[in-house]
Write an enzyme that holds these catalytic residues in place. Structure first.
Site: not given
Length: 224
Positions: A92, A155, A184
């Site tokens: 991430d 995300k 996300k």
């Protein structure tokens, strides 16, 4: 959605700087018990988590350029390769927020692509855009750049800034990236109601430290 299905959408997370070995061992034990999608941990803990989760379905997720996104793209690429070598299955990464605000879109795309290329399909790449710091226009642009650079997910948040995921942001991100890219939600998802709200609006993964409370239908005040 039952508890098992919900658990498979959650990255069980501990990114606090004070997380020690016992914390990581507990996190991994819980992840195995609930069969969460992954554990999300700082790079220094990847080797330990990979060892503890070996042979299971639970993936090892780590963070790149975290939490500010202000490292150079070369450093982010190195971090990515190093994390994968140590056992990470997912990364991430945080975008360069300042460059996005400068409208230096070429740099932002290259920065994301540096991580995507370094991952070389050996790990999923998720792009943290830090929604709480962006205008609506910037959120859309960041999602477009992440998609163009070949990332697997967008995300919302690091959990370390001024706000986390909102259903409205998830809806906007899903509308921007289309049906096939992952979205996300992270930061502030602390209950089953929070989880259902972001899933309803298009989230396919949730990052949370309150994972167990979410699955058990309780409310947690825990943070990353």
């Amino acid at each position: 959605m039952d508890k098992q299905q919900l658990a498979k959408m959650i990255d069980h997370t501990i990114l606090k700087p004070e997380a020690d070995k016992a914390s990581i061992e507990k996190l991994c034990k819980e992840a195995l018990e609930y069969n969460f999608a992954s554990v999300c941990i700082n790079p220094t803990n990847v080797e330990l988590a990979a060892k503890l989760l070996k042979g299971s379905e639970v993936k090892v997720c780590t963070v790149i350029g975290f939490p500010l996104g202000a490292n150079t793209m070369e450093v982010k690429a190195f971090e990515t390769k190093d994390a994968i070598a140590k056992g990470a299955d997912e990364v991430d990464m945080v975008i360069n927020i300042g460059r996005l605000k400068d409208k230096d879109y070429e740099y932002v795309e290259k920065d994301i692509k540096a991580v995507v290329d370094a991952a070389d399909k050996k790990a999923l790449t998720k792009v943290i855009i830090e929604t709480c710091l962006l205008t609506e226009e910037e959120k859309v642009k960041a999602c477009e750049l992440a998609k163009k650079a070949g990332a697997d997910f967008v995300k919302t948040s690091t959990g370390f800034s001024t706000g986390g995921a909102t259903p409205e942001d998830i809806k906007l991100m899903r509308e921007t990236v289309g049906p096939d890219m992952g979205v996300k939600a992270s930061g502030g998802v602390r209950s089953i109601e929070d989880a259902e709200a972001v899933i309803k609006n298009g989230a396919t993964r949730i990052g949370a430290s309150a994972s167990i409370a979410i699955c058990e239908g309780k409310v947690s005040d825990s943070t990353y």
